[in-house]
Design an enzyme around this catalytic site. Structure first.
Site: not given
Length: 275
Positions: A140, A153
């Site tokens: 990401s 995350y």
């Protein structure tokens, strides 16, 4: 360019979003598919959209390593081998670290990182037997920079990045026919923000802030465009793929301003998280 026609590719998180778009993009290139997701209904819809393209589907949670192993073996058995795996399944929780329960933090790490490692571990012997193939791990832009309320995350996506970079360097020596690719999507128009578990916010956050709506407003890339970028990267055997103008912008900002980038791009990012 590498030809995907007839190649056997396993994809996790294939019930929606980027995973479903990947299945369709790979099918258009003639790949044979093994698709997995915990969402059985969504997975069935992906299979329906594929029509008569050769594919097998399995509904399970990627943290169930026995089920993940059975999935990889089923793919290899169906078509006498495996050519690639795309470790795409992922999730997020929203909470400052101090307010994030251990089980929620650990769940994010188990899905986003440990399952990526295990999927890679299971696929690698099959790719070595072929002498070529692909390992594609989805990180990401939050694997390039930290973001408040996203410690779990961030940790998982930085871990995917580091693991994939190390593996790429190792296999370049031992198995140069296997392309190891890390993917850094920016904002993609999926339900990742809507599906994120909302636990707590930072003090001072407006009570009426809809972080998911802010994310969806800022997201610039469709799942279909993201999938095309990934599949083109596989064909070109690239080692890093940035998806979307926001990902390229963040990449440059982190490089140019390693200590102050967040202050410079915080408003650009808005209130949501990136997948």
């Amino acid at each position: 360019m590498a030809d995907l026609d007839g190649r056997v590719i396993a994809v996790t998180g294939a019930a929606s979003g980027i995973g479903r778009a990947l299945a369709l993009a790979l099918a258009r290139r003639g790949a044979r598919l093994a698709l997995a997701d915990r969402d059985a209904e969504g997975l069935a819809e992906t299979a329906r959209l594929l029509g008569n393209f050769p594919a097998i589907t399995r509904a399970f949670d990627v943290t169930d390593h026995a089920a993940l192993a059975a999935f990889v073996e089923a793919a290899a058995a169906e078509w006498n081998g495996l050519d690639g795996i795309i470790n795409n399944a992922g999730l997020s929780v929203v909470a400052p670290f101090a307010d994030c329960p251990r089980e929620d933090f650990d769940r994010v790490m188990a899905v986003n990182f440990t399952a990526v490692v295990e999927g890679t571990r299971l696929a690698l012997p099959h790719l070595r037997a072929r002498g070529s193939g692909w390992i594609v791990n989805i990180s990401s832009v939050f694997g390039m920079m930290g973001y408040p309320t996203q410690s779990a995350y961030n940790a998982s996506k930085f871990a995917v990045r580091g693991f994939t970079e190390a593996l790429a360097l190792e296999l370049a020596v031992t198995d140069p026919g296997i392309a190891v690719i890390r993917v850094h999507p920016g904002g993609v128009k999926t339900r990742v923000a809507r599906n994120a578990k909302q636990i707590a916010r930072l003090p001072g956050t407006p009570a009426d802030l809809d972080a998911a709506a802010e994310f969806e407003k800022a997201a610039r890339t469709t799942p279909e465009a993201a999938a095309e970028a990934i599949v083109r990267g596989m064909e070109e055997r690239r080692h890093r793929i940035l998806i979307g103008p926001d990902a390229r912008f963040i990449d440059w900002m982190v490089r140019l301003f390693p200590e102050t980038h967040f202050r410079r791009i915080g408003l650009f990012l808005g209130g949501g998280q990136r997948r």
